[in-house]
Motif scaffolding. Sequence first.
Motif, PDB file in Angstrom:
ATOM      1  N   PRO A 100     -45.690   5.154  49.308  1.00 47.40           N
ATOM      2  CA  PRO A 100     -45.083   5.921  49.855  1.00 47.40           C
ATOM      3  C   PRO A 100     -44.433   5.168  51.055  1.00 47.40           C
ATOM      4  CG  PRO A 100     -46.201   6.981  48.243  1.00 47.40           C
ATOM      5  CD  PRO A 100     -47.147   5.682  48.749  1.00 47.40           C
ATOM      6  N   GLY A 101     -43.007   5.365  51.717  1.00 43.92           N
ATOM      7  CA  GLY A 101     -42.838   5.256  52.881  1.00 43.92           C
ATOM      8  C   GLY A 101     -43.458   3.573  53.800  1.00 43.92           C
ATOM      9  N   HIS A 102     -43.665   2.541  52.554  1.00 49.20           N
ATOM     10  CA  HIS A 102     -43.726   1.130  52.954  1.00 49.20           C
ATOM     11  C   HIS A 102     -43.807   0.512  51.999  1.00 49.20           C
ATOM     12  CE1 HIS A 102     -45.826  -1.912  55.792  1.00 49.20           C
ATOM     13  NE2 HIS A 102     -46.372  -2.298  54.453  1.00 49.20           N
ATOM     14  N   VAL A 103     -43.285  -0.396  51.906  1.00 46.52           N
ATOM     15  CA  VAL A 103     -42.537  -1.550  50.635  1.00 46.52           C
ATOM     16  C   VAL A 103     -43.064  -3.099  52.220  1.00 46.52           C
ATOM     17  CG1 VAL A 103     -40.749  -3.083  49.686  1.00 46.52           C
ATOM     18  CG2 VAL A 103     -40.945  -0.593  50.413  1.00 46.52           C
ATOM     19  N   GLU A 104     -43.962  -4.243  51.197  1.00 46.53           N
ATOM     20  CA  GLU A 104     -44.143  -5.725  51.425  1.00 46.53           C
ATOM     21  C   GLU A 104     -43.611  -6.192  50.445  1.00 46.53           C
ATOM     22  OE1 GLU A 104     -47.838  -7.689  53.618  1.00 46.53           O
ATOM     23  OE2 GLU A 104     -47.777  -5.846  52.958  1.00 46.53           O
ATOM     24  N   LEU A 134     -52.057   9.324  36.186  1.00 45.95           N
ATOM     25  CA  LEU A 134     -50.686  10.696  36.242  1.00 45.95           C
ATOM     26  C   LEU A 134     -49.795  10.146  37.360  1.00 45.95           C
ATOM     27  CD1 LEU A 134     -52.308  12.653  34.069  1.00 45.95           C
ATOM     28  CD2 LEU A 134     -50.502  11.579  33.205  1.00 45.95           C
ATOM     29  N   TRP A 135     -50.836  10.468  38.465  1.00 42.16           N
ATOM     30  CA  TRP A 135     -50.285  10.573  40.293  1.00 42.16           C
ATOM     31  C   TRP A 135     -48.933   9.373  40.961  1.00 42.16           C
ATOM     32  CZ3 TRP A 135     -49.200  14.887  43.258  1.00 42.16           C
ATOM     33  CH2 TRP A 135     -49.346  14.304  43.903  1.00 42.16           C
ATOM     34  N   GLU A 136     -50.075   8.569  40.147  1.00 41.31           N
ATOM     35  CA  GLU A 136     -48.678   7.264  40.582  1.00 41.31           C
ATOM     36  C   GLU A 136     -47.396   6.955  40.586  1.00 41.31           C
ATOM     37  OE1 GLU A 136     -50.584   3.135  41.706  1.00 41.31           O
ATOM     38  OE2 GLU A 136     -49.808   2.772  39.597  1.00 41.31           O
ATOM     39  N   HIS A 137     -47.389   7.393  39.133  1.00 38.08           N
ATOM     40  CA  HIS A 137     -46.353   7.804  38.010  1.00 38.08           C
ATOM     41  C   HIS A 137     -45.494   8.496  38.869  1.00 38.08           C
ATOM     42  CE1 HIS A 137     -43.406   7.448  35.558  1.00 38.08           C
ATOM     43  NE2 HIS A 137     -43.317   8.779  34.974  1.00 38.08           N
ATOM     44  N   TYR A 138     -46.343   9.949  39.700  1.00 35.19           N
ATOM     45  CA  TYR A 138     -44.864  11.065  40.538  1.00 35.19           C
ATOM     46  C   TYR A 138     -44.794  10.719  41.498  1.00 35.19           C
ATOM     47  CZ  TYR A 138     -44.116  14.654  43.638  1.00 35.19           C
ATOM     48  OH  TYR A 138     -43.361  15.264  44.852  1.00 35.19           O
ATOM     49  N   GLU A 139     -45.488   9.279  42.290  1.00 34.98           N
ATOM     50  CA  GLU A 139     -44.599   8.102  43.621  1.00 34.98           C
ATOM     51  C   GLU A 139     -44.026   7.355  42.962  1.00 34.98           C
ATOM     52  OE1 GLU A 139     -48.937   8.293  46.255  1.00 34.98           O
ATOM     53  OE2 GLU A 139     -48.267   6.943  44.827  1.00 34.98           O
ATOM     54  N   TYR A 140     -43.798   6.917  41.761  1.00 31.03           N
ATOM     55  CA  TYR A 140     -42.645   6.449  41.435  1.00 31.03           C
ATOM     56  C   TYR A 140     -41.426   6.999  41.611  1.00 31.03           C
ATOM     57  CZ  TYR A 140     -45.068   1.664  40.954  1.00 31.03           C
ATOM     58  OH  TYR A 140     -45.400   0.316  41.769  1.00 31.03           O
ATOM     59  N   THR A 141     -41.416   8.156  40.722  1.00 28.44           N
ATOM     60  CA  THR A 141     -40.228   8.870  39.708  1.00 28.44           C
ATOM     61  C   THR A 141     -39.954  10.416  40.852  1.00 28.44           C
ATOM     62  OG1 THR A 141     -41.618  10.392  39.331  1.00 28.44           O
ATOM     63  CG2 THR A 141     -40.596   8.741  37.560  1.00 28.44           C
ATOM     64  N   GLY A 142     -41.101  11.021  41.984  1.00 27.28           N
ATOM     65  CA  GLY A 142     -39.971  11.947  42.967  1.00 27.28           C
ATOM     66  C   GLY A 142     -39.828  12.839  41.719  1.00 27.28           C
ATOM     67  N   SER A 143     -40.184  13.172  40.862  1.00 31.89           N
ATOM     68  CA  SER A 143     -39.532  14.020  40.038  1.00 31.89           C
ATOM     69  C   SER A 143     -40.772  15.594  40.229  1.00 31.89           C
ATOM     70  CB  SER A 143     -40.026  13.823  38.121  1.00 31.89           C
ATOM     71  OG  SER A 143     -39.620  15.180  37.498  1.00 31.89           O
ATOM     72  N   VAL A 158     -39.958   1.302  43.376  1.00 35.73           N
ATOM     73  CA  VAL A 158     -40.968   0.602  44.372  1.00 35.73           C
ATOM     74  C   VAL A 158     -41.272   2.264  44.334  1.00 35.73           C
ATOM     75  CG1 VAL A 158     -40.978   0.922  47.007  1.00 35.73           C
ATOM     76  CG2 VAL A 158     -39.507  -0.786  45.183  1.00 35.73           C
ATOM     77  N   ARG A 159     -42.391   2.734  45.018  1.00 34.01           N
ATOM     78  CA  ARG A 159     -42.701   3.523  45.437  1.00 34.01           C
ATOM     79  C   ARG A 159     -42.533   4.395  46.487  1.00 34.01           C
ATOM     80  NH1 ARG A 159     -49.278   4.144  45.258  1.00 34.01           N
ATOM     81  NH2 ARG A 159     -49.325   2.131  45.972  1.00 34.01           N
ATOM     82  N   GLY A 160     -41.722   5.358  46.182  1.00 34.32           N
ATOM     83  CA  GLY A 160     -41.619   6.817  47.051  1.00 34.32           C
ATOM     84  C   GLY A 160     -39.585   7.311  47.061  1.00 34.32           C
TER      85      GLY A 160
END
Length: 791
Positions: free
Chosen positions: A713-717, A470-479, A737-739
């Motif tokens: 969050p904060g990093h993309v590779e 559930l948390w990872e979905h929050y990292e994508y949406t930021g809602s 992308v997360r974040g």
Amino acid sequence: MDTSPNEPSRRTVLSLATTAGLTAALGTLPAFTATAAPARPAEVPLPADAARHQLWWQAPGDEGSLIEQGLPVGNGRIGALASNDPGRELLLITDATMWTGGVNDTLDQDGQFPYGRSDFGSFTLLAKLTVDIPDHDLGGVNGYRRTLDLAQGLVTSSYVRSGVTYRREMYASRPDDVIVLRFTQSGGGRYTGTITLTGTHGEHPTAAESFAATLPNGLRYGAAVKARGTGGKVTVDGTRIDFSGCKDLTVVVTAGTNYAPDADSGFRDPSLDPERLARTKVRAAVAESADALRRTHVADYRALYGRFGLSLGTSSAEQRELDTWERLHARSRDPEPDPELEATYLQFGRYLMICGSRGSLPLGLQGLWLDGNDPDWMGDYHTDINIQMNYWMADRTGLSPCFDAFTDYCVAQLPSWNDLTRRLYNDPRNRYRNSSGKNAGWAVAFSTNPYGGSGWWWHPAGNAWLCTTLWEHYEYTGSREYLAKIYPLLKGACEFWEARLLTTTLPGTSKEVLVDDKDWSPEHGPQDAKGITYAQEVVWTLFGNYCTAAAELRRDAGFADTIASLRRKLYLPQVSPTTGWLEEWMSPDNLGETTHRHLSPLINLFPGDRIRPDGSTPADLVAGATALLTARGMESFGWANAWRSLCWARLKNADKAYQLIVNNLRPSTDGSNGTAFNLFDIYEVERGRGIFQIDANFGTPAAMVEMLLYSRPGHVELLPALPDAWAASGFVEGVPVRGGFELDLHWRDGRPTEARIRSVGGRTTTVAHGKDSRTVSLRPGASVTLKDFAR
């Protein structure tokens, strides 16, 4: 570096609308309900490369093997497997809520839950629909072809009989909440035959156009069908519908139950009459023109499917000439990669997600599709990998709205999970009870159902893993609205672990640490081990996520401080001096099966982020995780291969990650592990018997995306594990992308040529490829294009 603020591109508008409109999707889980008439679009544009989004076969599905040969349709609530046989079309129809069983709150003598079809319950079929056209026997037609059009969400079949070309098309419309079958022809042909709608639980219909019944657990259900023809007759005769001399024919069917996502009402809506509602829906739909129904469905479907684009390279003309089943065999037999087949397999996973996870219960072990009423493991929700893997793909491939079914399920079940935990978890017969005598929060077993019930053994760390998903979905949406919605789940899981953790002193030291009580590393080894790696890792992640949530929402500061303190004291696993592996138990010895299917001790390599090969993690820990992953091997069930591939992608080993993708695409024969005729993943439960299990159909695409892009969050590779098979050229567009960002990435000769990143709420992140790292700062809605990446 080109920056473009607030560009009015179609994809940017869609992305922003997704984030801004998330609040509207945060209501309670929808049920089978009456809805207003949908908008009818005038036209629906298709992509220029639509032909690349098609799978095709030269034979229909055999009625005795539809789970491997039938083509799936679905609208997120109802689904069907279709045979596409010219002379006898068969649809096996499901509703996601068609479950036997109940809350299942009487424990067995060992303190664990019963796990049967009558107590725990099972996902089952709701109805069967047949359309018999006797003169169109398969042996009397030529040029048969059936197609799954992924770009439009359509199943079609065509053939020639007596010089006339016949065509049929089917789909499950979400706006109209019905399944539509459309029969047409060119050349002066006619359709004559019968339509029959029946139940699958011993019902005795007295009418042709609908039926109703009630399961032993009190769940009411019903189905209805309507047909309309042109140039002929459609009549009702007893329990069948006859059609004769029709130039074309439209058949509309739907079904549903009175399930309601409300524990206080016993998960039922007593006021709902499913048969009456089904009849209302089919009457409304059949009154519309066939073209209007089709356009409405395609527009709704493409609003999701069109968010994400992918090319992994160009296949040969010879490969393109093969039908899908021949192509799978050729890819398994020949060393030549088939990048278009692999890209289409990923898109097939997205098709299944759109069809299977919108507006109802989440996807279980078989998704929305069955061929009988006795699926293995009840077709349930397994909480030790399977339901989590089902949703790894959603956010990664632009289908965040499809995640809502999983969230809403957890929220709706929470009152029952709380109650069962309070009443039953510390039962003295339960070998996993809290030896502290304390009890709080919520827990689940390895299996859950839609009635707040659990089945099989208690699974203490299951709550933490559900929460991290559930948390990872929050990292994508930021809602923040979404975060507030899942907050009670996060907090309740932390309360459970605050009560459960034990203090122990590490051998040979005076250091005190907190460890999990007696537990079982899924699904092997001792059943009474303390401090198993899986639990230690996932609880560490849970605690960190909860503290972030509490700070973001400005809630429960004191409790968050307590959880932060517990987190600092958690024992974190070590590398065994005996095996060189990351320890799975608090022991240097391997206490289980070396090549076991589960990778539970590697949960913080994937899906977690604690173990990273970027220099931020101690080298010996990365080496230990790599050694354990190596020991697990490269051959297993489809979902296990997908998880292995994801882990190898995180370790940037493109060769191994890709080989596991290829392994999963091997054709399944005689029930072997691999891909079935219809691309469903087959799990070999015993020699000669394979079953459909859908998780690999989502886990494998998730691995493919992770090979192309890693984010936290904060990093993309960019291109962290790009295999040689895809290196020549390709692109991925609209990848979240997360974040709070979204990316379009193009590459050539193994190197990014252009990366366009857009903010859908995020503000700052780094974008890296190899040693080339750039910081990007954007306001929401703005984008930047990055070029000239170092080799």
